[in-house]
Design a protein around this motif. Structure first.
Motif, mmCIF file in Angstrom:
data_model
loop_
_atom_site.group_PDB
_atom_site.id
_atom_site.type_symbol
_atom_site.label_atom_id
_atom_site.label_comp_id
_atom_site.label_asym_id
_atom_site.label_seq_id
_atom_site.Cartn_x
_atom_site.Cartn_y
_atom_site.Cartn_z
ATOM 1 N N GLU A 156 0.015 13.164 3.413
ATOM 2 C CA GLU A 156 1.283 12.945 2.599
ATOM 3 C C GLU A 156 0.321 12.947 0.942
ATOM 4 O O GLU A 156 -0.436 11.802 0.650
ATOM 5 C CB GLU A 156 1.553 11.524 2.731
ATOM 6 C CG GLU A 156 2.682 10.873 1.439
ATOM 7 C CD GLU A 156 3.838 12.033 1.342
ATOM 8 O OE1 GLU A 156 3.956 12.674 0.113
ATOM 9 O OE2 GLU A 156 4.653 12.439 2.338
ATOM 10 N N ALA A 157 0.655 13.950 0.225
ATOM 11 C CA ALA A 157 0.121 13.880 -1.051
ATOM 12 C C ALA A 157 1.012 14.224 -2.102
ATOM 13 O O ALA A 157 0.831 15.234 -3.281
ATOM 14 C CB ALA A 157 -0.972 15.275 -1.109
ATOM 15 N N SER A 158 2.054 13.494 -2.012
ATOM 16 C CA SER A 158 3.047 13.516 -2.940
ATOM 17 C C SER A 158 2.770 12.817 -4.192
ATOM 18 O O SER A 158 3.409 12.840 -5.475
ATOM 19 C CB SER A 158 4.504 13.125 -2.392
ATOM 20 O OG SER A 158 4.494 11.707 -1.992
ATOM 21 N N GLY A 159 2.040 11.509 -4.199
ATOM 22 C CA GLY A 159 1.626 10.715 -4.878
ATOM 23 C C GLY A 159 2.521 9.443 -5.147
ATOM 24 O O GLY A 159 2.511 8.897 -5.990
ATOM 25 N N ASN A 160 3.733 9.612 -4.513
ATOM 26 C CA ASN A 160 4.680 8.806 -4.552
ATOM 27 C C ASN A 160 4.743 7.654 -3.815
ATOM 28 O O ASN A 160 4.894 7.726 -2.538
ATOM 29 C CB ASN A 160 6.137 9.621 -4.246
ATOM 30 C CG ASN A 160 7.533 8.565 -4.287
ATOM 31 O OD1 ASN A 160 7.458 7.431 -4.398
ATOM 32 N ND2 ASN A 160 8.382 9.509 -4.740
ATOM 33 N N LEU A 161 4.111 6.518 -4.050
ATOM 34 C CA LEU A 161 4.136 5.510 -3.277
ATOM 35 C C LEU A 161 5.263 4.886 -2.470
ATOM 36 O O LEU A 161 5.037 4.408 -1.349
ATOM 37 C CB LEU A 161 3.162 4.046 -3.927
ATOM 38 C CG LEU A 161 1.844 4.661 -4.378
ATOM 39 C CD1 LEU A 161 1.025 3.380 -5.213
ATOM 40 C CD2 LEU A 161 1.041 5.341 -3.447
ATOM 41 N N ALA A 162 6.363 4.795 -3.248
ATOM 42 C CA ALA A 162 7.515 4.467 -2.416
ATOM 43 C C ALA A 162 7.792 5.121 -1.270
ATOM 44 O O ALA A 162 7.985 4.721 -0.226
ATOM 45 C CB ALA A 162 8.728 4.250 -3.597
ATOM 46 N N GLN A 163 7.500 6.682 -1.447
ATOM 47 C CA GLN A 163 8.080 7.425 -0.336
ATOM 48 C C GLN A 163 7.107 7.502 0.831
ATOM 49 O O GLN A 163 7.370 7.440 1.907
ATOM 50 C CB GLN A 163 7.688 8.903 -0.876
ATOM 51 C CG GLN A 163 7.994 9.877 0.295
ATOM 52 C CD GLN A 163 8.313 11.438 -0.253
ATOM 53 O OE1 GLN A 163 9.275 11.536 -0.932
ATOM 54 N NE2 GLN A 163 7.144 12.238 -0.186
ATOM 55 N N CYS A 164 5.728 7.033 0.375
ATOM 56 C CA CYS A 164 4.709 6.729 1.511
ATOM 57 C C CYS A 164 5.252 5.252 2.283
ATOM 58 O O CYS A 164 4.978 5.314 3.345
ATOM 59 C CB CYS A 164 3.429 6.536 0.729
ATOM 60 S SG CYS A 164 2.738 8.053 0.139
ATOM 61 N N MET A 165 5.489 4.527 1.626
ATOM 62 C CA MET A 165 6.044 2.966 2.266
ATOM 63 C C MET A 165 7.445 3.378 2.938
ATOM 64 O O MET A 165 7.270 2.596 4.106
ATOM 65 C CB MET A 165 6.292 1.926 1.168
ATOM 66 C CG MET A 165 5.111 1.940 0.458
ATOM 67 S SD MET A 165 5.480 0.723 -1.290
ATOM 68 C CE MET A 165 6.079 -0.544 -0.704
#
Length: 315
Positions: A182-191
């Motif tokens: 996951e390389a979106s840089g979107n921590l909310a999406q990662c969570m």
């Protein structure tokens, strides 16, 4: 244990992918010589360098490997050289992605994937498909092979984001879609992915500068560019974070922050190849349209490496 014949047919296998690939994976560069040919001796040196540095697995034919510029024959030769150099000391992941779904399937069928721990496949670029299109792309790939597949979401390169909902849908629907870089840089999406995906679904970072923080969120590690040139300290930082020793990990990460910026200031892999050339591992040659770092930035790389040595970082 050796890793050349490890097989994962279902999630009930003895070794789950997220256990085997926990920690630091390195997205290897592809070294070239003065004539622009693949420098297999340098690739062998690089493989030894990163494994001796403590990486947990290697990834060949990723974007960092300038894969879009490699011919079919070169790709197969790079894979074979990687397996030969690794000599079953760590797992190997093979990159195979693109925006032409039948071509990706054909490429996977032509690679020696039976020896690989997994296939890393980037979301389709340039076409900018809908979420349903992304789902159908990966569905076709998953149904074409029994090998484990690691999704790769990198909106900065592909021009589209694979949402958490699409990732979780794929993870639930296909037994051999076993993880995501996951390389979106979107921590909310990662969570959201970490919360909703199956418990045995591997989630790794694709952003070196966020990797420690993402491990704190619950990720299983990282597939890294920085681990090419800082394998000992980057791998140790991730290992410490996975062991919940964030105080020590943070010290290492802070010292590498400037390095992360230099790696990506102009282009990847121009940055990492400059570092590796200064370390004497490879020569500083790239294939168009990628060019070496500008002179001023390369001098910053040289200066920064000197600073790392003075501070005790292994560079």
């Amino acid at each position: 244990m050796t890793f050349d014949l490890v097989r994962f047919e279902t999630r009930n296998d003895l070794y789950m992918l997220k256990d085997l690939l926990r920690g630091t994976g390195v997205a290897l560069v592809t070294p070239f010589d003065e004539q622009g040919a693949v420098d297999f001796k340098a690739l062998e040196r690089l493989v030894h360098f990163v494994i001796d540095g403590g990486v947990n697995y290697v990834v060949t034919l990723g974007t960092t490997g300038e894969t879009p510029t490699l011919s079919k024959e070169e790709k197969r030769d790079v894979i074979q050289c990687t397996f030969s150099s690794v000599a079953a000391r760590v797992p190997v992941v093979i990159g195979a992605g693109g925006n032409n779904t039948p071509h990706v399937i054909e490429e996977i069928a032509s690679f020696p994937v039976e020896k690989a721990a997994a296939i890393l496949s980037a979301s389709p670029y340039y076409n900018k498909p809908s979420q349903e299109g992304i789902y159908q792309h990966y569905k076709a790939i998953a149904e074409s092979t029994t090998r484990p597949i690691i999704l790769y979401n990198v909106p900065g390169r592909t021009g589209s984001n694979m949402t958490a909902e699409t990732t979780v849908r794929l993870a639930r629907d296909f037994a051999n879609i076993n993880g995501i870089k996951e390389a979106s840089g979107n921590l909310a999406q990662c969570m959201q992915i970490l919360r909703d995906a199956p418990a045995d679904f591997m989630v790794v970072s694709g952003d070196d500068n966020l990797a420690m923080a993402q491990v704190a969120l619950g990720m299983d590690g990282v597939i890294s560019v920085a681990a090419n040139c800082f394998p000992k300290d980057f791998s140790r930082m991730i290992s410490l974070a996975l062991g919940n020793d964030f105080a020590t990990a943070r010290t290492l990460s802070n010292r590498l922050l400037v390095g992360y910026d230099l790696l990506f200031a102009e282009n990847n892999p121009a940055g990492v190849k400059a570092f590796l050339a200064e370390l004497g591992i490879i020569k500083n040659y790239l294939r168009l349209p990628v060019v070496p770092l500008s002179q001023g930035l390369h001098q910053q790389v040289r200066t920064y490496l000197g600073t790392l040595r003075e501070s005790g970082i292994h560079a």
